[in-house]
Motif scaffolding. Sequence first.
Motif, PDB file in Angstrom:
ATOM      1  N   GLU A   1       0.821  -1.209   0.000  1.00  0.00           N
ATOM      2  CA  GLU A   1       0.000   0.000   0.000  1.00  0.00           C
ATOM      3  C   GLU A   1       0.854   1.257   0.000  1.00  0.00           C
ATOM      4  O   GLU A   1       0.529   2.236  -0.665  1.00  0.00           O
TER       5      GLU A   1
ATOM      6  N   LEU B   1       0.876   3.989  -3.050  1.00  0.00           N
ATOM      7  CA  LEU B   1       0.589   5.394  -2.747  1.00  0.00           C
ATOM      8  C   LEU B   1       1.689   6.285  -3.291  1.00  0.00           C
ATOM      9  O   LEU B   1       1.424   7.332  -3.875  1.00  0.00           O
ATOM     10  N   LYS B   2       2.937   5.859  -3.125  1.00  0.00           N
ATOM     11  CA  LYS B   2       4.058   6.648  -3.623  1.00  0.00           C
ATOM     12  C   LYS B   2       4.066   6.664  -5.150  1.00  0.00           C
ATOM     13  O   LYS B   2       4.380   7.681  -5.762  1.00  0.00           O
TER      14      LYS B   2
ATOM     15  N   GLY C   1       1.376  10.204  -4.352  1.00  0.00           N
ATOM     16  CA  GLY C   1       0.936  10.624  -3.026  1.00  0.00           C
ATOM     17  C   GLY C   1       2.087  11.146  -2.192  1.00  0.00           C
ATOM     18  O   GLY C   1       3.233  11.232  -2.634  1.00  0.00           O
TER      19      GLY C   1
END
Length: 122
Positions: A55, A59-60, A64
């Motif tokens: 996760e 996200l990265k 994010g």
Amino acid sequence: MDKIMNTAVRSLLFMMGVCLIVWAFMPNWRTAALGLLLGLAASFMNAFLLRRRVEMITLKAAGGASRRMGMGLGSRIAMVLLVAMVAYRFPEDFSMPAALIGCMVMPFILLVAAYIHNRNKL
């Protein structure tokens, strides 16, 4: 991913329940059942650590906020080493081979759960 993980966790908890029943009613198998239970608990924790890592990477990759990365593989290896140390320290309670086998179960459960959830999409 959540459906696959939930299915895998349910089946792992079922296996842990079977180990508890074996431990309670079969005295000759107590060390193997308790070793397997210890390994399954570590495998359960490693699966959640790996899920968190995936996760964080997604996200990265999606652009994010960049969070500080943890140990990753090191924490999962440390969990298995902790299981091995406990089984080595208390051989009368935990079976070392059963504990190490239990540490390797969750990836196979996840593989089967992913196959079951994705076979209708093919």
